[in-house]
Scaffold this motif. Structure first.
Motif, mmCIF file in Angstrom:
data_model
loop_
_atom_site.group_PDB
_atom_site.id
_atom_site.type_symbol
_atom_site.label_atom_id
_atom_site.label_comp_id
_atom_site.label_asym_id
_atom_site.label_seq_id
_atom_site.Cartn_x
_atom_site.Cartn_y
_atom_site.Cartn_z
ATOM 1 N N LEU A 15 44.256 78.576 26.705
ATOM 2 C CA LEU A 15 44.511 78.570 28.031
ATOM 3 C C LEU A 15 45.696 77.895 28.129
ATOM 4 O O LEU A 15 46.716 78.228 28.988
ATOM 5 C CB LEU A 15 43.217 77.869 28.625
ATOM 6 C CG LEU A 15 42.120 78.842 28.828
ATOM 7 C CD1 LEU A 15 40.928 78.190 29.431
ATOM 8 C CD2 LEU A 15 42.191 80.040 29.413
ATOM 9 N N ILE A 16 45.863 76.642 27.513
ATOM 10 C CA ILE A 16 47.175 75.804 27.690
ATOM 11 C C ILE A 16 48.295 76.488 27.176
ATOM 12 O O ILE A 16 49.165 76.632 27.828
ATOM 13 C CB ILE A 16 47.094 74.444 27.138
ATOM 14 C CG1 ILE A 16 45.782 73.657 27.955
ATOM 15 C CG2 ILE A 16 48.264 73.764 27.143
ATOM 16 C CD1 ILE A 16 45.453 72.292 27.268
ATOM 17 N N ALA A 17 48.242 77.034 26.225
ATOM 18 C CA ALA A 17 49.468 77.890 25.473
ATOM 19 C C ALA A 17 49.864 78.982 26.357
ATOM 20 O O ALA A 17 50.859 79.200 26.527
ATOM 21 C CB ALA A 17 48.959 78.623 24.089
ATOM 22 N N LYS A 18 48.833 79.699 27.173
ATOM 23 C CA LYS A 18 49.197 80.824 28.064
ATOM 24 C C LYS A 18 50.105 80.182 28.957
ATOM 25 O O LYS A 18 51.123 80.986 29.508
ATOM 26 C CB LYS A 18 48.155 81.556 28.302
ATOM 27 C CG LYS A 18 48.264 82.646 29.201
ATOM 28 C CD LYS A 18 47.043 83.371 29.710
ATOM 29 C CE LYS A 18 47.243 84.626 30.510
ATOM 30 N NZ LYS A 18 45.819 85.206 31.205
ATOM 31 N N LYS A 19 49.740 79.195 29.592
ATOM 32 C CA LYS A 19 50.445 78.501 30.945
ATOM 33 C C LYS A 19 51.908 78.385 30.260
ATOM 34 O O LYS A 19 52.697 78.389 31.176
ATOM 35 C CB LYS A 19 49.926 77.199 30.915
ATOM 36 C CG LYS A 19 50.384 76.567 31.996
ATOM 37 C CD LYS A 19 49.647 75.104 32.326
ATOM 38 C CE LYS A 19 50.631 73.956 32.311
ATOM 39 N NZ LYS A 19 50.108 72.537 32.664
ATOM 40 N N TYR A 20 52.119 78.006 28.873
ATOM 41 C CA TYR A 20 53.610 77.830 28.860
ATOM 42 C C TYR A 20 54.249 79.332 28.248
ATOM 43 O O TYR A 20 55.464 79.182 27.877
ATOM 44 C CB TYR A 20 53.636 76.806 27.565
ATOM 45 C CG TYR A 20 53.365 75.509 27.773
ATOM 46 C CD1 TYR A 20 54.427 74.604 28.438
ATOM 47 C CD2 TYR A 20 52.254 74.807 27.734
ATOM 48 C CE1 TYR A 20 54.108 73.366 28.860
ATOM 49 C CE2 TYR A 20 51.905 73.496 28.042
ATOM 50 C CZ TYR A 20 52.890 72.778 28.671
ATOM 51 O OH TYR A 20 52.793 71.590 28.967
ATOM 52 N N GLY A 21 53.281 80.342 28.370
ATOM 53 C CA GLY A 21 53.789 81.595 28.010
ATOM 54 C C GLY A 21 54.099 81.825 26.557
ATOM 55 O O GLY A 21 54.850 82.666 25.990
ATOM 56 N N VAL A 22 53.530 80.951 25.593
ATOM 57 C CA VAL A 22 53.399 80.993 23.919
ATOM 58 C C VAL A 22 51.990 81.669 23.622
ATOM 59 O O VAL A 22 51.007 81.413 24.114
ATOM 60 C CB VAL A 22 53.815 79.844 23.383
ATOM 61 C CG1 VAL A 22 55.200 79.493 23.546
ATOM 62 C CG2 VAL A 22 52.837 78.606 23.632
#
Length: 161
Positions: A71-78
């Protein structure tokens, strides 16, 4: 001085960048190092909001525990893959290396050189896609540019392909 090294690895989660990461973990990383994962996203692939604040300087340092969380990685687009996360979690645990990610937006050639200066990095490891001469001239080789323009020692790891 031990503990003061900031070892950078350019990672786009491709097979050649994973080869560079593995090589770094096996040959360069040692206890007390900071392993900085440099990821460059194409411009405009971020959502409005905090990403716009980081466009010029890159994201803040993202701890391994955060970018391991989908979920956090998706927030950064990775979208780190399981193999890359396993490599990073293992080196963090076994060699007591601090793993951080920093994300930039824009041209990978320019942003990786900026990262070298702004973090600053002690050294950088980057993979080589093995482009043929024509593609390298047309597309421009990121690794060639960084070797020529980077202000720290740069190691290019050739992919086994």
């Amino acid at each position: 001085m031990e503990g003061d090294r900031r070892v950078g690895v350019a990672v786009d989660f491709s097979p050649c960048s994973k080869a560079a990461l593995k090589w770094t973990v096996e040959n360069v990383a040692r206890s007390g190092d900071h392993l900085i994962i440099i990821n460059v996203q194409k411009e405009g692939l971020y959502e409005e909001g905090e990403m716009q604040l980081w466009e010029a300087t890159g994201s803040p340092f993202i701890p391994l525990s955060d970018f391991s969380d989908p979920l956090i990685a998706k927030k950064y687009g990775v979208h780190p893959d399981a193999e890359t996360l396993d490599i990073l979690n293992t080196v963090a645990r076994q060699k007591e290396v601090v793993v951080l990610m920093k994300i930039y937006w824009g041209d990978a050639r320019e942003k990786i050189c900026e990262a070298i200066d702004n973090i600053p990095l002690s050294c950088l490891v980057i993979g080589n896609r093995g482009l043929g001469k024509i593609k390298r001239v047309l597309l421009g080789s990121v690794s060639n540019h960084v070797v020529s323009n980077g202000s720290c020692p740069v190691t290019v790891v050739k992919s086994a392909n």
